[in-house]
Design a protein around this motif. Structure first.
Motif, PDB file in Angstrom:
ATOM      1  N   VAL B 177       0.845  -1.207   0.000  1.00  0.00           N
ATOM      2  CA  VAL B 177       0.000   0.000   0.000  1.00  0.00           C
ATOM      3  C   VAL B 177       0.879   1.255   0.000  1.00  0.00           C
ATOM      4  CG1 VAL B 177      -1.633   1.339   1.392  1.00  0.00           C
ATOM      5  CG2 VAL B 177      -1.948  -1.115   1.146  1.00  0.00           C
ATOM      6  N   LEU B 178       1.931   1.232   0.815  1.00  0.00           N
ATOM      7  CA  LEU B 178       2.807   2.406   0.888  1.00  0.00           C
ATOM      8  C   LEU B 178       3.569   2.614  -0.416  1.00  0.00           C
ATOM      9  CD1 LEU B 178       4.040   1.963   4.556  1.00  0.00           C
ATOM     10  CD2 LEU B 178       2.548   3.763   3.703  1.00  0.00           C
ATOM     11  N   ASP B 179       3.967   1.526  -1.068  1.00  0.00           N
ATOM     12  CA  ASP B 179       4.624   1.653  -2.377  1.00  0.00           C
ATOM     13  C   ASP B 179       3.662   2.305  -3.362  1.00  0.00           C
ATOM     14  OD1 ASP B 179       6.463  -1.532  -2.255  1.00  0.00           O
ATOM     15  OD2 ASP B 179       6.981   0.483  -1.540  1.00  0.00           O
ATOM     16  N   ALA B 180       2.421   1.820  -3.366  1.00  0.00           N
ATOM     17  CA  ALA B 180       1.428   2.364  -4.300  1.00  0.00           C
ATOM     18  C   ALA B 180       1.152   3.831  -3.982  1.00  0.00           C
ATOM     19  CB  ALA B 180       0.128   1.560  -4.218  1.00  0.00           C
ATOM     20  N   TYR B 181       1.126   4.162  -2.711  1.00  0.00           N
ATOM     21  CA  TYR B 181       0.825   5.534  -2.313  1.00  0.00           C
ATOM     22  C   TYR B 181       1.920   6.496  -2.736  1.00  0.00           C
ATOM     23  CZ  TYR B 181      -0.776   9.488   0.450  1.00  0.00           C
ATOM     24  OH  TYR B 181      -1.210  10.725   0.833  1.00  0.00           O
ATOM     25  N   ALA B 182       3.176   6.035  -2.624  1.00  0.00           N
ATOM     26  CA  ALA B 182       4.304   6.894  -3.013  1.00  0.00           C
ATOM     27  C   ALA B 182       4.171   7.302  -4.473  1.00  0.00           C
ATOM     28  CB  ALA B 182       5.618   6.174  -2.760  1.00  0.00           C
ATOM     29  N   ILE B 183       3.800   6.334  -5.300  1.00  0.00           N
ATOM     30  CA  ILE B 183       3.617   6.617  -6.731  1.00  0.00           C
ATOM     31  C   ILE B 183       2.433   7.558  -6.917  1.00  0.00           C
ATOM     32  CG2 ILE B 183       3.054   5.602  -8.984  1.00  0.00           C
ATOM     33  CD1 ILE B 183       4.367   2.987  -7.919  1.00  0.00           C
ATOM     34  N   HIS B 184       1.341   7.235  -6.246  1.00  0.00           N
ATOM     35  CA  HIS B 184       0.116   8.023  -6.378  1.00  0.00           C
ATOM     36  C   HIS B 184       0.353   9.481  -5.983  1.00  0.00           C
ATOM     37  CE1 HIS B 184      -4.115   9.192  -5.618  1.00  0.00           C
ATOM     38  NE2 HIS B 184      -3.666   9.677  -4.484  1.00  0.00           N
ATOM     39  N   LYS B 185       1.070   9.685  -4.894  1.00  0.00           N
ATOM     40  CA  LYS B 185       1.309  11.040  -4.399  1.00  0.00           C
ATOM     41  C   LYS B 185       2.179  11.818  -5.380  1.00  0.00           C
ATOM     42  CE  LYS B 185       1.853  13.259   0.089  1.00  0.00           C
ATOM     43  NZ  LYS B 185       2.361  13.180   1.457  1.00  0.00           N
ATOM     44  N   LYS B 186       3.167  11.108  -5.928  1.00  0.00           N
ATOM     45  CA  LYS B 186       4.082  11.755  -6.862  1.00  0.00           C
ATOM     46  C   LYS B 186       3.344  12.185  -8.125  1.00  0.00           C
ATOM     47  CE  LYS B 186       8.614  10.861  -8.947  1.00  0.00           C
ATOM     48  NZ  LYS B 186       9.228   9.721  -9.613  1.00  0.00           N
ATOM     49  N   GLU B 187       2.506  11.280  -8.623  1.00  0.00           N
ATOM     50  CA  GLU B 187       1.801  11.587  -9.861  1.00  0.00           C
ATOM     51  C   GLU B 187       0.619  12.514  -9.643  1.00  0.00           C
ATOM     52  OE1 GLU B 187       0.777   7.728 -11.326  1.00  0.00           O
ATOM     53  OE2 GLU B 187       2.840   7.287 -11.932  1.00  0.00           O
ATOM     54  N   GLY B 188       0.221  12.633  -8.373  1.00  0.00           N
ATOM     55  CA  GLY B 188      -0.941  13.486  -8.071  1.00  0.00           C
ATOM     56  C   GLY B 188      -2.203  12.833  -8.580  1.00  0.00           C
ATOM     57  N   GLY B 189      -3.105  12.471  -7.699  1.00  0.00           N
ATOM     58  CA  GLY B 189      -4.325  11.825  -8.162  1.00  0.00           C
ATOM     59  C   GLY B 189      -5.397  11.986  -7.121  1.00  0.00           C
ATOM     60  N   LYS B 190      -6.596  11.587  -7.496  1.00  0.00           N
ATOM     61  CA  LYS B 190      -7.702  11.743  -6.566  1.00  0.00           C
ATOM     62  C   LYS B 190      -7.794  10.552  -5.616  1.00  0.00           C
ATOM     63  CE  LYS B 190     -10.239  15.120  -9.024  1.00  0.00           C
ATOM     64  NZ  LYS B 190      -9.494  16.249  -8.494  1.00  0.00           N
ATOM     65  N   ARG B 191      -8.479  10.762  -4.520  1.00  0.00           N
ATOM     66  CA  ARG B 191      -8.664   9.716  -3.500  1.00  0.00           C
ATOM     67  C   ARG B 191      -9.245   8.456  -4.112  1.00  0.00           C
ATOM     68  NH1 ARG B 191      -8.944  11.099   1.885  1.00  0.00           N
ATOM     69  NH2 ARG B 191     -10.595   9.603   2.330  1.00  0.00           N
ATOM     70  N   GLU B 192     -10.308   8.657  -4.900  1.00  0.00           N
ATOM     71  CA  GLU B 192     -11.010   7.512  -5.476  1.00  0.00           C
ATOM     72  C   GLU B 192     -10.085   6.682  -6.357  1.00  0.00           C
ATOM     73  OE1 GLU B 192     -14.459   7.076  -5.051  1.00  0.00           O
ATOM     74  OE2 GLU B 192     -15.284   6.181  -6.869  1.00  0.00           O
ATOM     75  N   GLU B 193      -9.187   7.381  -7.058  1.00  0.00           N
ATOM     76  CA  GLU B 193      -8.258   6.673  -7.948  1.00  0.00           C
ATOM     77  C   GLU B 193      -7.336   5.777  -7.133  1.00  0.00           C
ATOM     78  OE1 GLU B 193      -8.189  10.370 -11.049  1.00  0.00           O
ATOM     79  OE2 GLU B 193      -6.309   9.843 -10.050  1.00  0.00           O
ATOM     80  N   PHE B 194      -6.862   6.309  -6.016  1.00  0.00           N
ATOM     81  CA  PHE B 194      -5.968   5.510  -5.170  1.00  0.00           C
ATOM     82  C   PHE B 194      -6.704   4.290  -4.623  1.00  0.00           C
ATOM     83  CE2 PHE B 194      -2.481   4.381  -2.649  1.00  0.00           C
ATOM     84  CZ  PHE B 194      -2.912   4.112  -1.355  1.00  0.00           C
ATOM     85  N   LEU B 195      -7.910   4.519  -4.161  1.00  0.00           N
ATOM     86  CA  LEU B 195      -8.674   3.410  -3.589  1.00  0.00           C
ATOM     87  C   LEU B 195      -8.954   2.341  -4.646  1.00  0.00           C
ATOM     88  CD1 LEU B 195     -11.142   5.390  -1.279  1.00  0.00           C
ATOM     89  CD2 LEU B 195      -9.244   3.933  -0.568  1.00  0.00           C
ATOM     90  N   LEU B 196      -9.250   2.781  -5.859  1.00  0.00           N
ATOM     91  CA  LEU B 196      -9.505   1.834  -6.946  1.00  0.00           C
ATOM     92  C   LEU B 196      -8.249   1.029  -7.241  1.00  0.00           C
ATOM     93  CD1 LEU B 196     -11.658   3.322  -9.839  1.00  0.00           C
ATOM     94  CD2 LEU B 196     -11.853   1.079  -8.792  1.00  0.00           C
ATOM     95  N   LYS B 197      -7.153   1.752  -7.277  1.00  0.00           N
ATOM     96  CA  LYS B 197      -5.887   1.090  -7.607  1.00  0.00           C
ATOM     97  C   LYS B 197      -5.575  -0.019  -6.588  1.00  0.00           C
ATOM     98  CE  LYS B 197      -1.014   2.105  -8.536  1.00  0.00           C
ATOM     99  NZ  LYS B 197      -0.836   1.398  -9.804  1.00  0.00           N
ATOM    100  N   ILE B 198      -5.656   0.324  -5.313  1.00  0.00           N
ATOM    101  CA  ILE B 198      -5.288  -0.700  -4.321  1.00  0.00           C
ATOM    102  C   ILE B 198      -6.331  -1.815  -4.239  1.00  0.00           C
ATOM    103  CG2 ILE B 198      -3.737   0.765  -2.968  1.00  0.00           C
ATOM    104  CD1 ILE B 198      -5.918   1.114  -0.880  1.00  0.00           C
ATOM    105  N   ALA B 199      -7.602  -1.469  -4.477  1.00  0.00           N
ATOM    106  CA  ALA B 199      -8.638  -2.510  -4.443  1.00  0.00           C
ATOM    107  C   ALA B 199      -8.425  -3.515  -5.570  1.00  0.00           C
ATOM    108  CB  ALA B 199     -10.025  -1.886  -4.557  1.00  0.00           C
ATOM    109  N   ARG B 200      -8.000  -2.986  -6.718  1.00  0.00           N
ATOM    110  CA  ARG B 200      -7.825  -3.862  -7.885  1.00  0.00           C
ATOM    111  C   ARG B 200      -6.524  -4.626  -7.848  1.00  0.00           C
ATOM    112  NH1 ARG B 200      -9.740   0.737 -12.199  1.00  0.00           N
ATOM    113  NH2 ARG B 200     -11.930   0.090 -12.356  1.00  0.00           N
ATOM    114  N   GLU B 201      -5.470  -3.976  -7.338  1.00  0.00           N
ATOM    115  CA  GLU B 201      -4.140  -4.573  -7.523  1.00  0.00           C
ATOM    116  C   GLU B 201      -3.545  -5.243  -6.296  1.00  0.00           C
ATOM    117  OE1 GLU B 201      -1.565  -1.688  -9.271  1.00  0.00           O
ATOM    118  OE2 GLU B 201      -3.013  -1.155 -10.823  1.00  0.00           O
TER     119      GLU B 201
END
Lengths: 219, 617
Positions: B177-201
């Motif tokens: 989750v923290l690895d995914a978040y680091a990428i998400h924060k860097k690329e800048g994205g919405k909350r829902e996108e992050f939640l979708l990403k971790i739910a799927r992957e």
């Protein structure tokens, strides 16, 4: 068994560690350092440690005294050095000496405190106002419960070195005045004084002759 | 803000009980430079400091995740009510102990769900942190509120408050989750996108908002369906397969004040081979995975050196079943002597080997012998699949009495499936038989007096057990049985402790509850409910009012016998152990048939699908 006297400081960051917790702090630091702490006999052995005087919760100190008994002798310098490596941040041993024979801290009679007050102050100096009181009566906890007591005789010295910065000497030990009780009393009786925050530091423990207690141990 | 909080604490802490709960600064606590951190994680234990700091999970995740340069994990506990009052009065928000920064500035606010009665504290903590209660109310920039731990397997009662759940063991999921978040924060994205990403992957992530729950007319669940593509229909729990190599801290944070468990804890294995039918932990932590005695001894040494703790103990569901017990115990006894530390051994099955070991361990003299027969008759024990016989109890009792020990504690439950009055009286009979054994003891070391403690609690059916379809006994039924037992014990040599309160009723509702209960929890909080696990705070009437206002009946969740066909609110979780197995175990229970343990014979529960542990030994 070897007896040592340690002088240590307890910084602002750990001023809320209670007196009872302090024994645990030192005991564990000794264990981490692999030093031979002495323990009492019996079913529930406890570490052989006595403090000169409990420090109130919320008060820091530059100069506390502790008597510690080790099960075997080590050079005092080693005790100081090794403990300073393992004590949690905020605690520091300033000096350690090995002593012979009995010791008791009953020579303790006074303690010096540096009190910094933040808030609103009256026009005249607190020192002047304080000297002007013939008595200062507050509810004080005694052995027989809470009694209205005149605490002015417990205050041996009272100096205001700059606005809001007090240096006081209070009776400590068998007859005892806590510095926070003094601060509360000042607030109660001095109109124009409103204390938002008080930072209290114990700077020295003294004997009946008003000499620092640590001097009797040559530290 | 942290300066404001620090100054305020100086004013407030002299006025509250146990200020050390709120200061931080303990040995081995970790302070980092926040500007260098990508993920700030507030690990929240929803109870007071003394309880939370005794919990092993927080120690593991705190030290493990803090090894990451991009992450800073801090601890947060529920303030006691005197401190809460001051905090609200002075506008001090809930803060992380290490930084004193307010919680709503963090990236993740994570709660560990150890017991259902902590839910009102979760709501209270979010309130004190100024974080919107409901997941859908949180705007961009707000922390992600997440949860894990044993109750997360059925976290539905709080699902509306939680952005995502972590199902299973946190060690591996969090790194992902923290690895995914680091990428998400860097690329800048919405909350829902992050939640979708971790739910799927990421396997083991459950995002409640991506599942729609529909109900039947009668209130039972009709369906639980994903409403986003790529989100798994069933969420499979995560476990650490090679447990021997799994991370364990070299150091623990050492509190200044005294806490519930103030010692080195060594987690020796996870899971349990026994398969007692009432036990949720035994099912959800399968398959059994052990650490080797060598690894454990190394861990012990490092921890004693770094903490200076005066006591160490073992943590597992059933220490007697640890295959390396003798080797481990002897290794630890030697170390204990060497380092002047005491070793505390939990309730062990007493046989010749363990008796030898117990004799070497001082602390046992104090605590005595503990047994958990759970039921008063062999018939009912067989229903529970609790493999303790009367002979086992008496043989062990004789062994300890011969040694001169005289304290025996027996644990039981009431309100069990198929229970009759005969079983209740059987509890008293068991106590008496132990007394009898003492009387017959002829050893020269025999103690002068004996004390047998019989401790009884009320059975709460839990999700993911063979008894998850059972109806919980009502307060009235339990009180009657309690009185019956009391009347059956007529000697002072037996101390009878019963802990049966309305708290168990509430526990039963949340243990098998659904999403609609979030409204009840919110209402209860508004009525001042908190610290429900503590007698002095628990407000039964306020809770009942909350249920009424929400239009829900507690009995619907706890007091109803469910059919095997019913869709359960936790059916979307895959814990390895299959529903088929649980149904079969339930049927066997009613036939009073036992099931062998995992090492005697595999019963095909489904845990073997993880590919490791005892299943593949």
């Amino acid at each position: 068994m070897s007896k040592y006297i340690l002088k240590f400081e307890k910084e602002d960051s750990v001023k809320f560690v209670s007196h009872l917790d302090l024994i645990r702090v030192f005991d564990r630091a000794m264990r981490r350092a692999g030093l031979p702490m002495g323990y009492s006999q019996g079913f529930n052995p406890h570490p052989l440690m006595t403090f000169a005087h409990p420090l109130g919760v919320g008060i820091a100190s530059e100069s506390e005294l502790l008597e510690m008994t080790l099960s075997s002798e080590i050079p005092p310098a080693t005790l100081k050095e090794e403990l300073n490596k393992t004590l949690p941040g905020g605690f520091k041993i300033l000096k350690a000496v090995l002593i012979e024979g009995k010791n008791n801290f009953s020579t303790l009679a006074f303690a010096d405190y540096a009190i910094k007050l933040e808030g609103e102050f009256p026009k005249e100096s607190l020192e002047t106002v304080f000297r002007g009181f013939s008595e200062l009566v507050v509810d004080k906890k005694t052995k027989s419960g809470i009694k209205k007591t005149d605490i002015k005789p417990f205050v041996i010295k009272f100096r205001e070195i700059e606005k809001g910065m007090l240096n006081v000497r209070l009776k400590t030990g068998a007859e005892n005045l806590k510095p926070d009780l003094l601060v509360n009393a000042l607030q109660e009786y001095i109109p124009g004084l409103k204390v938002n925050r008080s930072i209290i530091l114990r700077t020295c423990l003294l004997n009946q002759q008003e000499e620092p207690l640590f001097e009797q141990y040559n530290i | 803000m942290s300066e404001f909080i620090s100054n305020s604490l100086d004013r407030v802490l002299p006025l509250v009980q146990k200020p050390s709960r709120y200061t931080g600064g303990e040995l081995n606590s970790i302070v980092k430079e926040k500007d260098k951190i990508t993920s700030r994680f507030a690990f929240c234990f929803p109870d007071v400091y003394e309880v939370g700091m005794s919990h092993l999970g927080i120690k593991i995740l705190y030290h493990q995740l803090n090894r990451r340069a991009d992450t800073w994990v801090e601890r947060v506990f529920a303030p006691w009510d005197d401190m809460e009052e001051k905090m609200r009065e002075q506008g001090i928000p809930l803060y992380g102990l290490e930084s004193r920064d307010p919680l709503n500035e963090f990236d993740f606010v994570g709660f560990t769900l150890q017991y259902e009665l902590s839910y009102s504290n979760i709501v209270n903590m979010l309130d004190m942190a100024n974080i919107p209660l409901y997941s859908h109310e949180r705007a961009e920039g707000m922390p992600f509120v997440c949860a894990g731990g044993p109750c997360a397997y059925n976290g539905e009662p709080i699902a509306d408050f939680i952005d995502f759940f972590l199902i299973g063991e946190g060690e591996e999921i969090w790194e992902e989750v923290l690895d995914a978040y680091a990428i998400h924060k860097k690329e800048g994205g919405k909350r829902e996108e992050f939640l979708l990403k971790i739910a799927r992957e990421i396997e083991g992530i459950y995002v409640p908002r991506f599942y729609d729950v529909e109900y039947n007319e009668d209130g039972t669940v009709k369906s639980i369906t994903p409403n986003k593509e790529g989100v798994p229909e069933k969420i499979r729990k995560r476990i650490v397969l090679d447990f021997d190599k799994s991370y364990y801290p070299d150091a623990f944070v050492v509190p200044f004040m005294d806490i519930v468990h103030n010692r080195v804890m060594l987690e020796i294995f996870r899971g349990c081979i026994r398969g007692c039918r009432f036990c949720q932990a035994g099912m959800i932590y399968r398959p059994v995975r052990e650490r080797s005695p060598e690894t454990l001894c190394k861990m012990a040494e490092k921890l004693i050196n770094s903490t200076g703790y005066e006591e160490m103990s073992l943590s597992s569901l059933s220490t007697s079943d640890y295959t390396g017990f003798e080797k481990l115990a002897n290794g630890l006894i030697d170390m204990a002597e060497d380092k002047k530390v005491s070793l505390s051994l939990p309730s062990l099955r007493i046989d010749n080997m363990s008796l030898d070991i117990l004799k070497k361990v001082q602390t046992v003299r104090k605590s005595g012998l503990t047994f958990a027969p759970e039921a008063g008759t062999q018939r009912l024990r067989d229903v529970l699949n609790k493999g303790v016989t009367q002979e086992d109890i008496l043989r062990s009792a004789k062994m300890v009495f011969d040694e001169g020990w005289s304290n025996v504690k027996l644990y039981f439950m009431m309100g069990l499936p198929t229970e009759t009055d005969k079983d209740i009286i059987g509890i008293a009979r068991t106590g008496y038989s132990v007394l009898d054994c003492f009387k017959k003891c002829e050893s020269p070391k025999k103690a002068n007096r004996i004390n047998v403690t019989v401790s009884v609690s009320s059975f709460v059916p839990k999700a993911f057990t063979p008894f998850q379809w059972e109806a919980q006994n009502t307060m009235e039924e339990l009180m009657r049985k309690q009185q019956l037992l009391k009347d059956s014990i007529r000697t002072k040599a037996i101390t009878y402790n019963y802990h049966m309160s309305q708290v168990s009723c509430l526990e039963g509702v949340f243990a098998r509850g659904d999403r609609r209960l979030s409204k009840v929890i919110e209402l209860a909080h508004k009525k001042g409910c908190k610290f429900d696990g503590w007698d002095e705070f628990f407000k039964y009437d306020a809770w009942m009012e909350a249920f009424k206002e929400a239009g829900l009946l507690p009995e619907f969740y706890s007091g109803r016998k469910r059919s095997f066909d019913e869709v359960l609110p936790w059916d979307m979780m895959d814990i390895g152990v299959s529903k088929k197995f649980l149904i079969n175990e339930c049927k066997k229970a009613y036939k009073e048939e036992t099931t062998p343990n995992c090492r005697q014979q595999c019963s095909g529960c489904g845990a073997a699908s993880f590919g490791g542990g005892v299943c593949h030994e």
